[in-house]
Design a protein around this motif. Structure first.
Motif, short mmCIF file in Angstrom:
data_model
loop_
_atom_site.label_atom_id
_atom_site.label_comp_id
_atom_site.label_asym_id
_atom_site.label_seq_id
_atom_site.Cartn_x
_atom_site.Cartn_y
_atom_site.Cartn_z
N VAL A 50 0.85 -1.19 0.00
CA VAL A 50 0.00 0.00 0.00
C VAL A 50 0.88 1.24 0.00
O VAL A 50 1.68 1.44 0.91
N SER A 51 0.76 2.03 -1.06
CA SER A 51 1.46 3.31 -1.18
C SER A 51 0.56 4.23 -1.98
O SER A 51 -0.37 3.77 -2.66
N CYS B 174 -11.06 4.87 -14.37
CA CYS B 174 -10.94 5.48 -15.70
C CYS B 174 -10.16 4.55 -16.61
O CYS B 174 -8.93 4.59 -16.64
N PRO B 175 -10.85 3.70 -17.37
CA PRO B 175 -10.15 2.80 -18.29
C PRO B 175 -9.32 3.56 -19.31
O PRO B 175 -9.42 4.77 -19.44
N LEU C 27 -7.56 13.39 -5.91
CA LEU C 27 -6.22 13.21 -5.35
C LEU C 27 -6.34 12.23 -4.20
O LEU C 27 -7.18 12.39 -3.33
N ILE C 28 -5.54 11.19 -4.22
CA ILE C 28 -5.59 10.14 -3.21
C ILE C 28 -4.31 10.19 -2.40
O ILE C 28 -3.22 10.18 -2.95
N GLU C 29 -4.47 10.23 -1.08
CA GLU C 29 -3.31 10.30 -0.19
C GLU C 29 -3.45 9.20 0.87
O GLU C 29 -4.46 9.11 1.55
N VAL C 30 -2.44 8.34 0.98
CA VAL C 30 -2.42 7.31 2.00
C VAL C 30 -1.89 7.95 3.28
O VAL C 30 -0.74 8.38 3.33
N PHE D 9 -4.07 1.81 -9.05
CA PHE D 9 -5.21 0.88 -8.99
C PHE D 9 -6.52 1.61 -9.25
O PHE D 9 -7.32 1.19 -10.08
N LEU D 10 -6.74 2.72 -8.56
CA LEU D 10 -7.99 3.45 -8.74
C LEU D 10 -8.08 4.08 -10.12
O LEU D 10 -9.16 4.17 -10.70
N GLY D 11 -6.94 4.50 -10.68
CA GLY D 11 -6.95 5.02 -12.05
C GLY D 11 -7.39 3.96 -13.05
O GLY D 11 -8.13 4.25 -13.99
#
Length: 91
Positions: free
Chosen positions: A47-48, A61-62, A75-78, A55-57
């Motif tokens: 997980v980073s 959004c194919p 924007l995704i921030e872990v 993964f979410l991209g």
């Protein structure tokens, strides 16, 4: 890998493998592979932020999405990862 620091712990219901990087090897690990033999390995990502974004991209959004659709992605921030939970912030 640093051989002396590598460890294996096996119990009736669990197995754990401890890995340590060799001296001079820096940065986070992106992924690991496991399996019964080299011809049947499965890949797992650590997980980073980069792995979550990727993964979410792929899911959200194919490959046929336009550039403007990609720019509007969240924007995704872990924030935190523990054995029991992961905390992610979306903007």
């Amino acid at each position: 890998l640093a051989a002396p620091e590598t460890s294996v712990s096996v119990s009736a219901h669990n197995a754990a493998v401890g890995l340590a990087k060799a001296p001079g090897c820096t940065g986070p690990w992106e992924k690991f592979c496991f399996g019964l033999d080299a011809s049947a390995l499965q890949e797992r990502l650590f997980v980073s932020e980069e792995n979550v974004d990727g993964f979410l991209g792929t899911v959200l959004c194919p490959s046929f999405c336009s550039q403007s659709a990609l720019e509007s992605q969240p924007l995704i921030e872990v924030l935190d990862v523990t054995e029991d939970r992961i905390q992610i912030r979306l903007k």
